[in-house]
Enzyme design. Sequence first.
Site, PDB file in Angstrom:
ATOM      1  N   GLN A 218       0.825  -1.217   0.000  1.00  0.00           N
ATOM      2  CA  GLN A 218       0.000   0.000   0.000  1.00  0.00           C
ATOM      3  C   GLN A 218       0.860   1.269   0.000  1.00  0.00           C
ATOM      4  O   GLN A 218       0.479   2.281  -0.592  1.00  0.00           O
ATOM      5  CB  GLN A 218      -0.910  -0.019   1.234  1.00  0.00           C
ATOM      6  CG  GLN A 218      -2.065   0.959   1.188  1.00  0.00           C
ATOM      7  CD  GLN A 218      -3.254   0.447   0.400  1.00  0.00           C
ATOM      8  OE1 GLN A 218      -3.660  -0.693   0.552  1.00  0.00           O
ATOM      9  NE2 GLN A 218      -3.811   1.297  -0.453  1.00  0.00           N
TER      10      GLN A 218
ATOM     11  N   LYS B 293       1.831   1.797  -3.645  1.00  0.00           N
ATOM     12  CA  LYS B 293       0.617   2.053  -4.438  1.00  0.00           C
ATOM     13  C   LYS B 293       0.140   3.482  -4.197  1.00  0.00           C
ATOM     14  O   LYS B 293      -0.149   4.227  -5.131  1.00  0.00           O
ATOM     15  CB  LYS B 293      -0.485   1.069  -4.008  1.00  0.00           C
ATOM     16  CG  LYS B 293      -1.798   1.284  -4.717  1.00  0.00           C
ATOM     17  CD  LYS B 293      -2.912   0.455  -4.111  1.00  0.00           C
ATOM     18  CE  LYS B 293      -2.485  -0.979  -3.921  1.00  0.00           C
ATOM     19  NZ  LYS B 293      -3.595  -1.888  -3.709  1.00  0.00           N
TER      20      LYS B 293
ATOM     21  N   LYS C 283      -2.725  -0.852   6.586  1.00  0.00           N
ATOM     22  CA  LYS C 283      -3.762  -1.842   6.260  1.00  0.00           C
ATOM     23  C   LYS C 283      -4.275  -2.438   7.560  1.00  0.00           C
ATOM     24  O   LYS C 283      -3.579  -2.408   8.579  1.00  0.00           O
ATOM     25  CB  LYS C 283      -3.184  -2.951   5.374  1.00  0.00           C
ATOM     26  CG  LYS C 283      -4.208  -3.800   4.662  1.00  0.00           C
ATOM     27  CD  LYS C 283      -4.733  -3.163   3.377  1.00  0.00           C
ATOM     28  CE  LYS C 283      -5.842  -3.961   2.753  1.00  0.00           C
ATOM     29  NZ  LYS C 283      -6.238  -3.441   1.442  1.00  0.00           N
TER      30      LYS C 283
ATOM     31  N   GLY D 237     -12.549   0.265   2.847  1.00  0.00           N
ATOM     32  CA  GLY D 237     -13.014  -1.119   2.712  1.00  0.00           C
ATOM     33  C   GLY D 237     -11.983  -2.000   2.026  1.00  0.00           C
ATOM     34  O   GLY D 237     -10.970  -1.538   1.518  1.00  0.00           O
ATOM     35  N   ASP D 238     -12.223  -3.290   2.039  1.00  0.00           N
ATOM     36  CA  ASP D 238     -11.433  -4.288   1.296  1.00  0.00           C
ATOM     37  C   ASP D 238     -12.314  -5.535   1.271  1.00  0.00           C
ATOM     38  O   ASP D 238     -13.549  -5.435   1.424  1.00  0.00           O
ATOM     39  CB  ASP D 238     -10.077  -4.539   1.986  1.00  0.00           C
ATOM     40  CG  ASP D 238      -9.111  -5.358   1.116  1.00  0.00           C
ATOM     41  OD1 ASP D 238      -8.572  -4.815   0.156  1.00  0.00           O
ATOM     42  OD2 ASP D 238      -8.909  -6.563   1.386  1.00  0.00           O
TER      43      ASP D 238
ATOM     44  N   ASN E 159     -16.510  -6.429  -5.301  1.00  0.00           N
ATOM     45  CA  ASN E 159     -16.489  -5.028  -5.726  1.00  0.00           C
ATOM     46  C   ASN E 159     -15.549  -4.799  -6.913  1.00  0.00           C
ATOM     47  O   ASN E 159     -15.948  -4.190  -7.919  1.00  0.00           O
ATOM     48  CB  ASN E 159     -16.067  -4.155  -4.527  1.00  0.00           C
ATOM     49  CG  ASN E 159     -15.911  -2.709  -4.915  1.00  0.00           C
ATOM     50  OD1 ASN E 159     -14.811  -2.236  -5.155  1.00  0.00           O
ATOM     51  ND2 ASN E 159     -17.010  -2.004  -5.013  1.00  0.00           N
TER      52      ASN E 159
ATOM     53  N   SER F  52     -10.438   7.243  -2.946  1.00  0.00           N
ATOM     54  CA  SER F  52     -10.589   7.470  -1.506  1.00  0.00           C
ATOM     55  C   SER F  52      -9.949   8.792  -1.119  1.00  0.00           C
ATOM     56  O   SER F  52     -10.491   9.553  -0.313  1.00  0.00           O
ATOM     57  CB  SER F  52      -9.923   6.343  -0.712  1.00  0.00           C
ATOM     58  OG  SER F  52     -10.795   5.240  -0.592  1.00  0.00           O
TER      59      SER F  52
HETATM   60  P1  NDP Z   1     -14.983  -8.463  -2.123  1.00  0.00           P
HETATM   61  O1  NDP Z   1     -15.121  -9.002  -0.766  1.00  0.00           O
HETATM   62  O2  NDP Z   1     -15.980  -7.495  -2.625  1.00  0.00           O
HETATM   63  O3  NDP Z   1     -14.869  -9.653  -3.191  1.00  0.00           O
HETATM   64  C1  NDP Z   1     -13.912 -10.667  -3.120  1.00  0.00           C
HETATM   65  C2  NDP Z   1     -14.257 -11.693  -4.166  1.00  0.00           C
HETATM   66  O4  NDP Z   1     -13.212 -12.645  -4.313  1.00  0.00           O
HETATM   67  C3  NDP Z   1     -15.507 -12.470  -3.815  1.00  0.00           C
HETATM   68  O5  NDP Z   1     -16.183 -12.804  -4.983  1.00  0.00           O
HETATM   69  C4  NDP Z   1     -14.914 -13.703  -3.136  1.00  0.00           C
HETATM   70  O6  NDP Z   1     -15.765 -14.834  -3.144  1.00  0.00           O
HETATM   71  C5  NDP Z   1     -13.740 -13.968  -4.051  1.00  0.00           C
HETATM   72  N1  NDP Z   1     -12.771 -14.875  -3.463  1.00  0.00           N
HETATM   73  C6  NDP Z   1     -12.423 -16.051  -3.968  1.00  0.00           C
HETATM   74  N2  NDP Z   1     -11.553 -16.680  -3.221  1.00  0.00           N
HETATM   75  C7  NDP Z   1     -11.324 -15.908  -2.177  1.00  0.00           C
HETATM   76  C8  NDP Z   1     -10.495 -16.062  -1.050  1.00  0.00           C
HETATM   77  N3  NDP Z   1      -9.747 -17.129  -0.845  1.00  0.00           N
HETATM   78  N4  NDP Z   1     -10.475 -15.049  -0.170  1.00  0.00           N
HETATM   79  C9  NDP Z   1     -11.228 -13.966  -0.362  1.00  0.00           C
HETATM   80  N5  NDP Z   1     -12.053 -13.779  -1.426  1.00  0.00           N
HETATM   81  C10 NDP Z   1     -12.086 -14.743  -2.336  1.00  0.00           C
HETATM   82  O7  NDP Z   1     -13.498  -7.806  -2.172  1.00  0.00           O
HETATM   83  P2  NDP Z   1     -12.939  -6.712  -3.180  1.00  0.00           P
HETATM   84  O8  NDP Z   1     -13.517  -6.899  -4.528  1.00  0.00           O
HETATM   85  O9  NDP Z   1     -13.042  -5.400  -2.521  1.00  0.00           O
HETATM   86  O10 NDP Z   1     -11.388  -7.077  -3.186  1.00  0.00           O
HETATM   87  C11 NDP Z   1     -10.826  -8.017  -4.091  1.00  0.00           C
HETATM   88  C12 NDP Z   1      -9.323  -7.832  -4.171  1.00  0.00           C
HETATM   89  O11 NDP Z   1      -9.023  -6.502  -4.616  1.00  0.00           O
HETATM   90  C13 NDP Z   1      -8.546  -7.983  -2.863  1.00  0.00           C
HETATM   91  O12 NDP Z   1      -7.278  -8.511  -3.135  1.00  0.00           O
HETATM   92  C14 NDP Z   1      -8.408  -6.550  -2.366  1.00  0.00           C
HETATM   93  O13 NDP Z   1      -7.315  -6.396  -1.479  1.00  0.00           O
HETATM   94  C15 NDP Z   1      -8.165  -5.835  -3.686  1.00  0.00           C
HETATM   95  N6  NDP Z   1      -8.436  -4.406  -3.678  1.00  0.00           N
HETATM   96  C16 NDP Z   1      -9.679  -3.921  -3.367  1.00  0.00           C
HETATM   97  C17 NDP Z   1      -9.925  -2.572  -3.402  1.00  0.00           C
HETATM   98  C18 NDP Z   1     -11.282  -2.004  -3.150  1.00  0.00           C
HETATM   99  O14 NDP Z   1     -11.454  -0.799  -3.351  1.00  0.00           O
HETATM  100  N7  NDP Z   1     -12.278  -2.777  -2.764  1.00  0.00           N
HETATM  101  C19 NDP Z   1      -8.846  -1.614  -3.715  1.00  0.00           C
HETATM  102  C20 NDP Z   1      -7.620  -2.231  -4.108  1.00  0.00           C
HETATM  103  C21 NDP Z   1      -7.437  -3.575  -4.061  1.00  0.00           C
HETATM  104  P3  NDP Z   1     -16.657 -15.209  -1.858  1.00  0.00           P
HETATM  105  O15 NDP Z   1     -17.795 -14.244  -1.897  1.00  0.00           O
HETATM  106  O16 NDP Z   1     -17.034 -16.602  -2.069  1.00  0.00           O
HETATM  107  O17 NDP Z   1     -15.780 -14.999  -0.655  1.00  0.00           O
END
Ligand code: NDP
Length: 385
Positions: free
Chosen positions: A50, A53, A65, A104-105, A180, A317
């Site tokens: 982070q 980034k 984080k 969020g994350d 997301n 953000s």
């Molecule tokens: P969400 O919780 O919205 O979505 C995560 C998705 O990944 C879900 O569909 C989840 O499935 C799936 N998934 C599959 N395998 C795994 C696992 N082993 N552990 C966790 N999730 C899993 O998260 P985000 O979309 O916010 O984040 C996704 C990635 O992007 C992460 O690496 C995060 O750190 C990164 N990120 C997010 C940002 C943001 O603004 N949200 C910014 C920058 C990076 P299921 O529902 O079955 O768990």
Amino acid sequence: RVPWVDDNGNVQVNRGFRVQFNNAIGPYKGGLRFHPSVNLSIIKFLGFEQIFKNSLTGLPIGGGKGGSDFNPKGKSDNEIMRFCQSFMTELCRHIGPNLDVPAGDIGVGAREIGYLFGQYKRLRNSYDAGVLTGKGLAYGGSLARKEATGFGVIYFVNEMLNYHGQSFENKRVVISGSGNVAIYAAEKAIDYGAKVVAMCDSSGYIVDENGIDLSIVKQIKEVERNRIKEYIARKEGAQYFEGQKGIWTVKCDIALPCATQNDINLDDAKILVENGTTVIGEGANMPCTNEAVKYFLEKGLLVAPAKAANAGGVATSALEMTQNSMRLSWSFEEVDEKLQGIMVNICHNMVDAAERYGFKGNYVVGANIAGFEKVVDAMQAQGIV
Ligand code: NDP
């Protein structure tokens, strides 16, 4: 230690973390992750990434984080609220609009940020809008924050493709995750003329050769908080396969891992290359193992590294913090335009850094150097502190 009471009246205790890694260029900033896999090691790697980034965005934000091993799946709204309130009761001592600004994350979206913000306001007896980002639009959130990470990934990859005389038009795209980042990456890729053929959650993946209908995915994931498997009952011709890993066997031109870390290992990388994939855009944090990245670069694929490609979320953000400080709200178009400018800029800075240090075409190294330079300059300027 985060104690809370579940709906059956039982006491539950989870572990919470916040790692404040570097504040040379601005207050610590980085998301909160709620997932059973969370431990200190994961939060530290995410916090370290982070720093660079946030530096790449060009905005004044340091790196941090946090999160918890709390599993939000299957919990009622009231359980989520009680957990968030207990988590914030501890966390509030360590954060503030000029100190550390979480967001969020995985597992933390607008609902969780709302409960966290409410408890912070109550404990501090002060309306500090800039203490958290990803807030709801009714109380200081920014338009386009929800879409920002996913849209940013596509703006970034698109810029990289343009450098190489290519575009998203008519490309087959596979996206892991359906959260997301995945949903809004899919939306913008489709906008740019691509066909998204596969997405997944942690249980399995769907393949829709006619192109995934995102309105169905949004209804299942954002509204019903249900499993991706539901998709096949609502869309003719779509298929579902158990187990998320198989998604990388689906043939595609562009692979966008947007779920979690270590999603693509060397074996997956070999399958992708064999199937003719030429571009990898990391939407999640560190979704490809080091061996996989090395293999992709050896084979001449274009790799958009996470710390650059998914920086649009934290950049927006920071724009939310700016609006909170100014006590005004920008339009969706205004934020989106700034986001596009930031992603294009990151791409140029990264290409430039790679060339200056003799790594032309290696965007992974370019992003590391471009992010590092500013942080080290600021640290040196501030002396031994
Ligand atoms: P969400 O919780 O919205 O979505 C995560 C998705 O990944 C879900 O569909 C989840 O499935 C799936 N998934 C599959 N395998 C795994 C696992 N082993 N552990 C966790 N999730 C899993 O998260 P985000 O979309 O916010 O984040 C996704 C990635 O992007 C992460 O690496 C995060 O750190 C990164 N990120 C997010 C940002 C943001 O603004 N949200 C910014 C920058 C990076 P299921 O529902 O079955 O768990």
